[in-house]
Design an enzyme around this catalytic site. Structure first.
Site, PDB file in Angstrom:
ATOM      1  N   THR A  60     -25.755 -39.558  -8.853  1.00 23.54           N
ATOM      2  CA  THR A  60     -24.905 -39.365  -7.954  1.00 23.54           C
ATOM      3  C   THR A  60     -23.364 -39.148  -8.639  1.00 23.54           C
ATOM      4  O   THR A  60     -23.224 -39.418  -9.671  1.00 23.54           O
ATOM      5  CB  THR A  60     -24.591 -40.735  -7.266  1.00 23.54           C
ATOM      6  OG1 THR A  60     -26.043 -41.324  -7.205  1.00 23.54           O
ATOM      7  CG2 THR A  60     -23.941 -40.687  -6.016  1.00 23.54           C
ATOM      8  N   THR A  92     -24.075 -45.755  -7.825  1.00 20.71           N
ATOM      9  CA  THR A  92     -24.725 -44.867  -8.166  1.00 20.71           C
ATOM     10  C   THR A  92     -26.058 -45.730  -8.775  1.00 20.71           C
ATOM     11  O   THR A  92     -25.887 -46.850  -8.969  1.00 20.71           O
ATOM     12  CB  THR A  92     -24.344 -44.196  -9.462  1.00 20.71           C
ATOM     13  OG1 THR A  92     -25.287 -43.185  -9.840  1.00 20.71           O
ATOM     14  CG2 THR A  92     -23.672 -44.898 -10.425  1.00 20.71           C
ATOM     15  N   ASP A 137     -28.520 -43.723  -0.562  1.00 25.51           N
ATOM     16  CA  ASP A 137     -27.398 -44.748  -0.112  1.00 25.51           C
ATOM     17  C   ASP A 137     -25.893 -44.148   0.030  1.00 25.51           C
ATOM     18  O   ASP A 137     -25.187 -44.630   0.481  1.00 25.51           O
ATOM     19  CB  ASP A 137     -27.272 -45.773  -1.042  1.00 25.51           C
ATOM     20  CG  ASP A 137     -26.766 -45.170  -2.357  1.00 25.51           C
ATOM     21  OD1 ASP A 137     -25.690 -45.199  -2.916  1.00 25.51           O
ATOM     22  OD2 ASP A 137     -27.591 -44.613  -2.936  1.00 25.51           O
ATOM     23  N   GLY A 170     -31.122 -45.262  -5.043  1.00 27.76           N
ATOM     24  CA  GLY A 170     -30.742 -45.443  -3.702  1.00 27.76           C
ATOM     25  C   GLY A 170     -31.190 -46.741  -3.057  1.00 27.76           C
ATOM     26  O   GLY A 170     -30.429 -47.572  -2.359  1.00 27.76           O
TER      27      GLY A 170
END
Length: 317
Positions: free
Chosen positions: A180, A229, A211, A232
């Site tokens: 992420t 990060t 997420d 998720g």
């Protein structure tokens, strides 16, 4: 311009199990520090926290080394579906898009939705919004991601997720990353914002939601801001970003809130990381994975977490 408070900034490009090779480490460091330098000067020139967060997310989305925007991983059907969110701490507004395809910067749609009565859109709604905004169609696919998917398809999708730092020399295993990107900023007026963007896990079931476009992975108030990060599902199970921010709002220091939240995540065997700022300018980061790809500006100089491989769960300054 006179600063009411000294701006602070922290960004991340994912978390993982190894950063293989000095060349790889230095390449990631250059990428992160370049973003810090540009976005921090924006904050010094009077940009709001939200504007700085969006700019930082755009730059990270545009770098194929990270799993967001260009360089996003492919899902099990070979398609790229990205998610992103923005939360402005001053207004208390969260906005985001889930599983959007064929745009260059998902964070732009999240920013647009800040002023909309409908602030989180899924795939069809996101695609319709992109058309309304007249955002040109964009192919975020890179050769490396395509090869990764073809290889995994030959192995019948045995991996649970893709390798996420998109540089061959950085990957010791196909599970090297949990990808992420995220940015948390404190502006010169003392306002906070957080933004997070991702291409997902890679090879996941079609329609899986990360997420990154939830308060579990991205949350900010006037007290603190957090971007997460990692896996998720683990972040959602801990409701990590919101949990840390609520603890700060309820009176814990950022350091205490991070320490307690990461101790719980560690005990629950979660695989995740997070970056955080509070309204006083404290900066913190945490991980239960081995590596967190984060960099920050503390008002005096740039630092990063790339060589932080100890067993401590959190760091701060």
């Amino acid at each position: 311009m006179e600063l009411q408070v000294q701006p602070k900034l922290i960004i991340h490009g994912g978390a993982g199990s190894s950063l293989h090779g000095k060349g790889g480490l230095e390449a990631v460091r250059r990428s992160l520090h370049t973003v810090i330098e540009e976005v921090y000067s924006l904050l010094l020139s009077g940009a709001t926290a939200s504007e700085a967060v969006v700019q930082g997310c755009q730059m990270l989305e545009d770098n194929p080394r990270f799993n967001a925007g260009t360089g996003s991983v492919l899902q099990s059907d070979g398609q790229i579906r990205m998610s992103a969110s923005l939360m402005d701490g001053a207004s208390g507004r969260f906005s985001g898009v889930i599983n959007i395809s064929r745009v260059k910067n998902p964070i732009d749609l999240a920013q647009f939705l800040q002023s909309s009565p409908d602030r989180v859109l899924s795939d069809f709604g996101s695609a319709e919004l992109a058309r309304e905004m007249q955002i040109p169609s964009y192919n975020a696919l890179t050769d490396l991601r395509l090869q990764e998917w073809i290889q995994e398809r030959q192995d019948n999708f045995k991996s649970t997720m893709a390798g996420v730092v998109a540089e061959p020399e950085l990957l010791e295993t196909s599970n090297a990353g949990r990808g992420t990107i995220g940015v948390v900023a404190l502006d010169a007026s003392g306002k906070l914002a957080a933004g997070t963007s991702t291409g997902g896990k890679g090879f996941e079931r079609i329609g899986r939601v990360s997420d990154s476009a939830m308060p579990a992975g991205n949350y900010a108030t006037s007290n603190a801001g957090v971007s997460c990060t990692g896996i998720g599902e683990d972040i959602i199970d801990e409701c990590l970003a919101a949990r840390i921010v609520v603890r700060v709002t309820d009176g814990m220091s950022l350091k205490e809130a991070m320490q307690r939240s990461f101790a719980e995540a560690h005990e629950n065997k979660r695989d995740l990381g997070a970056i955080a700022l509070d309204a006083s300018g404290a900066i913190a980061w945490g991980k239960t994975s081995e590596i967190l790809l984060a960099a920050y500006h503390n008002g005096e100089k740039i630092g990063d977490t790339l060589e932080w491989t100890g067993n401590e769960l959190i760091g701060y300054c």
